[in-house]
Design an enzyme around this catalytic site. Structure first.
Site, PDB file in Angstrom:
ATOM      1  N   ASP A  81     -20.907 -78.440  93.294  1.00 42.18           N
ATOM      2  CA  ASP A  81     -21.496 -79.384  94.249  1.00 42.18           C
ATOM      3  C   ASP A  81     -20.976 -80.813  94.074  1.00 42.18           C
ATOM      4  O   ASP A  81     -20.640 -81.232  92.960  1.00 42.18           O
ATOM      5  CB  ASP A  81     -23.023 -79.380  94.119  1.00 42.18           C
ATOM      6  CG  ASP A  81     -23.641 -78.122  94.704  1.00 42.18           C
ATOM      7  OD1 ASP A  81     -22.966 -77.446  95.496  1.00 42.18           O
ATOM      8  OD2 ASP A  81     -24.796 -77.805  94.363  1.00 42.18           O
ATOM      9  N   GLU A  85     -24.648 -83.537  88.989  1.00 38.09           N
ATOM     10  CA  GLU A  85     -24.865 -82.236  88.364  1.00 38.09           C
ATOM     11  C   GLU A  85     -23.682 -81.303  88.607  1.00 38.09           C
ATOM     12  O   GLU A  85     -23.273 -80.548  87.720  1.00 38.09           O
ATOM     13  CB  GLU A  85     -26.158 -81.598  88.888  1.00 38.09           C
ATOM     14  CG  GLU A  85     -27.429 -82.240  88.374  1.00 38.09           C
ATOM     15  CD  GLU A  85     -27.578 -82.126  86.865  1.00 38.09           C
ATOM     16  OE1 GLU A  85     -27.405 -81.022  86.322  1.00 38.09           O
ATOM     17  OE2 GLU A  85     -27.868 -83.149  86.228  1.00 38.09           O
ATOM     18  N   ARG A 306     -28.466 -82.917  98.724  1.00 37.39           N
ATOM     19  CA  ARG A 306     -28.865 -83.856  97.664  1.00 37.39           C
ATOM     20  C   ARG A 306     -28.041 -85.127  97.829  1.00 37.39           C
ATOM     21  O   ARG A 306     -26.921 -85.221  97.345  1.00 37.39           O
ATOM     22  CB  ARG A 306     -28.664 -83.234  96.281  1.00 37.39           C
ATOM     23  CG  ARG A 306     -29.632 -82.098  96.003  1.00 37.39           C
ATOM     24  CD  ARG A 306     -29.529 -81.561  94.588  1.00 37.39           C
ATOM     25  NE  ARG A 306     -30.498 -80.501  94.358  1.00 37.39           N
ATOM     26  CZ  ARG A 306     -30.272 -79.205  94.602  1.00 37.39           C
ATOM     27  NH1 ARG A 306     -29.085 -78.834  95.060  1.00 37.39           N
ATOM     28  NH2 ARG A 306     -31.204 -78.294  94.383  1.00 37.39           N
ATOM     29  N   HIS A 351     -22.233 -90.025  99.612  1.00 32.63           N
ATOM     30  CA  HIS A 351     -22.223 -88.837 100.471  1.00 32.63           C
ATOM     31  C   HIS A 351     -22.837 -89.161 101.821  1.00 32.63           C
ATOM     32  O   HIS A 351     -23.537 -90.152 102.000  1.00 32.63           O
ATOM     33  CB  HIS A 351     -22.997 -87.696  99.818  1.00 32.63           C
ATOM     34  CG  HIS A 351     -22.548 -87.381  98.431  1.00 32.63           C
ATOM     35  ND1 HIS A 351     -21.254 -87.056  98.134  1.00 32.63           N
ATOM     36  CD2 HIS A 351     -23.218 -87.362  97.252  1.00 32.63           C
ATOM     37  CE1 HIS A 351     -21.138 -86.835  96.841  1.00 32.63           C
ATOM     38  NE2 HIS A 351     -22.317 -87.018  96.276  1.00 32.63           N
TER      39      HIS A 351
END
Length: 899
Positions: A81, A85, A306, A351
Site C-alpha cells: 500500500d 505501513e 487511508r 495521496h
C-alpha cells in the site's frame, strides 16, 4: 522474463495478476510478515533503540514460498500500500529476503498505485522507485514508541492499580477525551432561561414568527430573562404594544460543498448517515479498494482509503466534471474545478482523496453486484465526490427589524429562500445534532413601515444542556482537530477502548466505564504529561517530521525516553494507598457527589462512623467503608452517578414473595445492585443486569430475576431441557452442556422454544475439532494486539496472547481470572524466554538418530552431537539485528540525517 510482485492481500493479488499477464507472478504477504516479539527487551533504549524482529509461524511458510519464487526471478516489485505501513511491509520483506540470500541477482524496486485499475497498475510498474527510507524511519519510531509506552506503562498499572488493563500512547489520550466529557456532563449545573416568540400577521394575513431581542432599549442576552416572572412581564409588554416593520435587509448567500472524503471524514459521515462503526467502515472500504467482481471482471471501485489528502487527480477531475454535466446539466458545473486544502492538523497530502476509480460508474449500476453495506458506502463516496465539484447552493437571506411604536420593544424575524439548489440536489452533509436547518424558514414579503398584527405571544422555558457524549463521528473529528494519532489508526484505537471495557456504547455514544476513569485518573495524577493533548499532538508533529526527512528517528526516541523512563522510575516506590488517596481527591466530583440533605458525601450511611473511600479488589475498584471489618458497607464506584446511591441508606423493600412469605429487597454491593429474597447466611440473590435500569425493577421484575434459570421447553431432537439464565458474561440459553449468548436480558424471559432451538443450532455451527474453542476470551493484549484466551490443553489450562502460551498454576481460580492477571502471567512466561524443551527441538532430529543408533546407548551421543548445531541457530540472532540496523538495500537512497 520472470517478474515477481508482492502485495499484502490475496484479493489484491488476484486483481493485479489479471492486469499484468503471464510474465508476472503476484504473491500476497498477508500484511506484516514480522513484528516485535511480545516480551520485554524487544526494543532496547540502552543499545540506541536496537530492535528484534520476529517472523511468526504462518508468515514463515509464506516467506518460504515468496523466497522460492523470488530466487529465480529477474525483477522483484514490492507493491504494498502507498502509505507508511505499506512502506514498512516492503522494507520488512526486503530485509527477510536479503537475509535468506535470494536477492543477489534480482533487481528490486518499489512500486505504488493509488487505485487497483489496469492503467494505474501499469503506470506504477513503469515508474518504479526505491524504498522511502524516511517513511520507514517514521514507522520504526512509531512502532518503538507504542511498544515502549505499552510495555513499560502497562506493568506499572497492573502493580499500582489492580484491575487496570493497559495504557497506550494514543489510546490513553483518546480515553481521556471520553472521560473528560463524562465529568463535564456529571458536574454540569443546568441554568434556566426564557425566550419569547411572537406570532404575527401582515395586512395580507401572511404569517411570520419573530423573537424578542430588545426590551426597554436594552439588548437581551441569553440569561436576561432568567425565570417565569421576567418572561411574563416581557409577554405583557409585548401584548400591549403595536408593531411595524422598521427595516428589511436581504442579502444573497452561498453554501459551498464539502471536499471529497479523507479517511477520518469518511468514518464520520458513514457513522452519521449509515450507522457504521469506524472499524466497519474501513473493512467495507478495503473491499471496495481491493476489487470486487463486476460483470465477470474484478474491479477496484475506489481509490486508496487511508489518506488525509483532499485533492483529486487531474484526469479524475475532468471525468467528474463530465459526469456532472451529463447527469445534472451545465448549470450545476462551476466555471473551473474546485481546489481544496486539508484543514486537519498534521495533514499529509501525499495521496488523493477517497473517490470512485470511475466517476461514470453510478451506484445504481452496481445494484445486485455488491452487498448492501458495500453499495451504501460506494453510494456515499460517489455522491460526495461528485458534489464536491458542483456549483454552490444560492440563497437569499432576509432579516426584518420589527419595533413597537414607542420604540421600547424590538423583535427580529429571519428567514431565507433557496434560489438555486446546486450541490444540494445530490448531497447534504450529515450532522451530529438534530438542530433545525438554518435555511428552512421562509419569510413573507415585508416592506419598511408595514404594520403587523400580534396574534400570540409565547414565552418558552429552556435549560442549558451539558455537552453531548461523543459519537464515533464526533470523537474522530475531535481527535483529528487536536492532532491526536493518525486517521489510519482511529478505527483500531476506538476498538481497543471498547475491547478493554474502558468504554461502552449506548445509543451510539461513548460512555466511560469505571475502569477507564480509574486509568485516566491514574495517568493524569502520575503521568500527566503523556495524556496531555498538546504533548501528544507535538509528538505526532515530530513523527511527521521524520517522514519528511527533517529529523532523525532515534533523536525523537532519545528525547522521549529520557523523560518517560524517569517518570516510570519515580513510581517504583509509590504505594497503592498513595495512589488511592490521589484518586479519591481527583475523582471526588464523580464518586462523592453532594447529597440533598447536606450530609458529608464521604460519611458511611450504614455505620455513620467510618469514611467512604476508593478501594481496590481482585475484581476492580469499589467504594468501601474505612470501618471495615466492623462495617462491611460497599457500593460500586458509579452508583452516585447512576442512581444506585438511593440504596445507600440500606435495603429497599419492594414486596413480599407470595410463595415463601419472605421480603424481596433491592440492595447494592461492590458488584452493583441486586435482588435478595429474605435474610440469613445464604439468602437467594439475583444480580440486576446492566441493561435493566434500576428504576425499572419493580416487584414482578424482581421475582422474575429470582426465578432464573427458566426452562423454555424440551429440545425436539434430544428431549433434554432448554433453559435461559443470566451469567457473569450476560444472558444465555443452554442445552445439553452447550451455552449460547442472547442479545438482551429481555430475551431470557421472552424467548420461545422454536427460536431457542434455532439460536442453539446457529451458535454451535463451526465448532469442529479443527478450531478448539477457548474456555474464556478476554480483551486484546497491549503488546500483540491479539485476543487473550483461556484454553484447555493436554497439560491443563493455559492462557495465550497468540504468541506466548503460559500454563496456569493450580492455585489460580479460573472463574475469577481477569485479563490483567492473565497478561501478568503471560508477561512473566515471556520474560523467561523459550523453554529448555522448546529450545532443544531444532537440535533433536529423531530420524537421523534412529539411523545412526542401533543400540539404545547411541541415542545420547546423537543428541550431544547435535548441540553445536543448536548453538549456531541461536548465534544467528545478532545477524538479524545487524541487518535491521544497516538497511543495505535502501541505504543508497537514504538521505544523510543526524542520529
Amino acid at each position: 522474463m520472470n517478474n515477481v510482485v508482492i502485495v499484502e492481500s490475496p484479493a489484491k493479488a488476484k486483481t493485479i495478476n489479471k492486469y499484468l499477464g503471464k510474465d508476472y507472478q503476484v504473491l500476497a504477504s498477508f500484511g506484516h510478515i514480522r513484528d516485535l516479539p511480545s516480551k520485554d527487551g524487544s526494543v532496547r533504549p540502552d543499545e540506541d533503540f536496537s530492535m528484534d524482529w520476529e517472523v511468526d509461524r504462518d508468515s514463515q511458510k509464506r516467506m518460504a514460498e515468496i523466497a522460492k519464487a523470488v530466487k529465480g526471478a529477474d525483477k522483484l516489485f514490492l507493491a504494498t500500500d502507498p502509505d507508511r505501513e505499506g512502506e514498512a511491509i516492503s522494507w520488512h520483506l526486503l530485509e527477510v529476503l536479503q537475509a535468506k540470500g535470494v536477492l543477489k541477482k534480482v533487481e528490486t524496486k518499489r512500486v505504488v498505485f493509488n487505485e487497483i485499475t489496469k492503467s494505474a497498475i501499469l503506470k506504477g510498474i513503469d515508474n518504479p522507485r526505491d524504498i522511502d527510507i524516511e517513511l520507514v524511519d517514521a514507522y520504526l519510531a512509531r512502532r518503538a514508541l507504542d511498544y515502549l509506552v505499552g510495555f513499560t506503562l502497562s506493568p506499572v498499572l497492573w502493580r499500582k492499580l489492580p484491575g487496570a488493563r493497559s495504557a497506550g500512547r494514543v489510546q490513553s489520550v483518546s480515553l481521556r477525551l471520553v472521560c473528560d466529557r463524562e465529568l463535564e456532563i456529571e458536574t454540569f449545573v443546568a441554568q434556566e432561561y426564557w425566550t419569547v416568540l411572537v406570532d404575527m400577521t401582515t395586512p395580507e394575513q401572511a404569517a411570520l414568527t419573530a423573537r424578542l431581542v430588545e426590551l426597554d432599549g436594552k439588548k437581551l442576552e441569553k440569561f436576561t430573562l432568567g425565570n417565569a416572572g421576567s418572561a411574563d412581564e416581557a409577554r405583557a409588554r409585548i401584548a400591549q404594544s403595536v408593531f411595524h416593520v422598521a427595516q428589511v435587509e436581504s442579502k444573497p448567500a452561498r453554501r459551498f460543498p464539502q471536499p471529497p472524503f479523507t479517511t477520518s471524514t469518511l468514518q464520520q459521515e458513514a457513522s452519521r448517515k449509515l450507522g457504521f462503526s469506524a472499524t466497519r467502515t474501513m473493512q467495507v472500504a478495503q473491499k471496495l479498494y481491493e476489487g470486487l467482481d463486476i460483470g465477470g471482471e474484478t474491479v477496484g471501485l475506489i481509490t486508496y482509503m487511508r489518506t488525509d489528502g483532499v485533492s483529486i487527480a487531474a484526469e479524475a477531475l475532468a471525468s467528474c466534471r463530465d459526469a456532472i454535466e451529463q447527469n445534472f446539466g451545465k448549470n450545476y458545473l462551476p466555471p473551473s474545478p474546485r481546489e481544496y486544502k486539508a484543514k486537519a492538523k498534521n495533514a499529509q497530502e501525499a495521496h488523493e482523496a477517497i473517490r470512485p476509480t470511475d466517476l461514470h460508474r453510478k451506484p445504481e449500476s452496481l445494484a445486485g453486484m455488491l452487498t448492501d453495506e458495500q453499495l451504501k458506502l460506494y453510494d456515499l463516496i460517489w455522491k460526495r465526490t461528485i458534489a464536491s465539484q458542483m456549483e454552490a447552493a444560492v440563497f437569499e437571506r432576509t432579516s426584518a427589524d420589527i419595533r413597537s411604536v414607542d420604540n421600547k420593544v424590538a423583535l427580529r424575524a429571519t428567514g431565507s429562500v433557496q434560489k438555486f439548489d446546486g450541490f444540494l440536489k445530490l448531497y447534504q452533509e450529515g450532522r451530529d445534532d438534530a438542530g433545525e436547518d438554518e435555511d428552512a424558514n421562509i419569510l413573507p414579503a415585508l416592506t419598511s413601515g408595514m404594520d403587523l398584527a400580534t396574534r400570540d405571544v409565547r414565552p418558552e422555558q429552556h435549560f442549558t444542556e451539558p455537552p453531548p457524549r461523543y459519537s464515533e463521528a464526533s470523537l474522530v473529528k475531535k481527535m483529528e482537530e487536536l492532532g491526536i494519532g493518525r486517521p489510519s489508526t482511529y478505527a483500531s484505537v476506538l476498538q481497543v477502548l471498547r475491547d478493554r471495557s474502558y468504554v461502552r456504547m449506548d445509543k451510539n455514544r461513548f460512555i466511560a466505564e469505571d475502569k477507564g476513569r480509574l486509568v485516566t485518573a491514574f495517568l493524569e495524577s502520575f503521568f500527566r504529561r503523556y495524556v496531555e493533548y498538546d504533548f501528544t499532538a507535538s509528538l505526532e508533529e515530530k513523527l511527521d517530521e521524520i517522514s519528511a526527512g527533517t529529523i532523525g528517528w532515534k533523536e525523537v526516541l532519545r528525547a522521549f525516553w529520557s523523560d518517560f523512563s524517569a517518570s516510570v522510575e519515580a513510581t517504583k516506590d509509590l504505594r497503592v494507598t498513595e495512589v488511592l488517596d490521589k484518586l479519591n481527591d481527583l475523582l471526588a466530583p464523580f464518586i462523592f457527589r453532594p447529597t440533598e440533605d447536606g450530609r458529608d458525601p464521604r460519611s458511611c450511611p450504614t455505620c455513620n462512623v467510618g469514611s467512604l473511600s476508593l478501594k481496590i479488589g481482585k475484581f476492580g475498584a469499589f467504594i468501601g467503608c474505612s470501618n471495615y471489618p466492623e462495617c462491611r458497607y460497599t457500593r460500586q464506584m458509579a452508583d452516585s452517578a447512576t442512581g444506585g446511591d438511593e440504596l445507600a441508606e440500606g435495603p429497599k423493600l419492594i414486596g413480599t414473595d407470595p410463595a415463601s412469605g419472605l421480603d424481596v429487597t433491592i440492595r447494592t454491593g461492590r458488584f452493583g445492585p441486586y435482588i435478595q429474597l429474605g435474610e440469613g447466611d445464604k439468602p437467594k440473590r439475583a444480580s440486576i443486569p446492566r441493561d435493566v435500569p434500576l428504576e425499572n425493577v419493580d416487584f414482578d421484575k424482581a421475582i422474575a430475576l429470582l426465578s432464573l434459570p427458566r426452562e423454555v421447553g424440551l429440545h425436539p431432537e434430544s428431549g433434554k431441557p432448554i433453559t435461559t439464565a443470566i451469567g457473569r458474561y450476560g444472558p444465555y440459553v443452554s442445552h445439553d452442556g452447550k451455552f449460547v449468548s442472547l442479545q438482551s436480558t429481555e430475551d431470557v424471559f421472552t424467548i420461545g422454544l422454536n427460536r431457542a432451538v434455532t439460536v442453539i443450532a446457529e451458535g454451535n455451527k463451526g465448532r469442529g475439532r479443527s478450531a478448539p474453542e477457548p474456555l474464556r476470551q478476554f480483551g486484546d493484549s497491549p503488546v500483540t494486539s491479539k485476543p487473550v484466551k483461556l484454553m484447555s490443553g493436554r497439560f491443563g489450562p493455559y492462557v495465550t496472547d497468540g504468541t506466548t502460551n503460559a500454563t496456569l498454576p493450580a492455585s489460580v481460580n479460573l472463574d475469577a481470572l481477569t485479563l490483567d492477571e492473565a497478561l501478568a502471567i503471560i508477561a512473566a512466561r515471556a520474560a523467561k524466554g523459550p523453554s529448555t524443551k522448546s529450545a532443544r527441538k531444532p537440535a533433536a532430529k529423531k530420524p537421523a538418530a534412529k539411523k545412526a543408533a542401533a543400540k539404545p546407548k547411541a541415542a545420547p551421543k546423537a543428541t550431544a552431537a547435535k548441540k553445536p548445531a543448536a548453538k549456531k541457530a541461536v548465534a544467528k540472532k545478532p545477524a538479524a539485528k545487524t541487518t535491521a540496523a544497516k538497511k543495505p538495500a535502501v541505504k543508497k537512497t537514504a538521505k544523510a540525517k543526524p542520529e
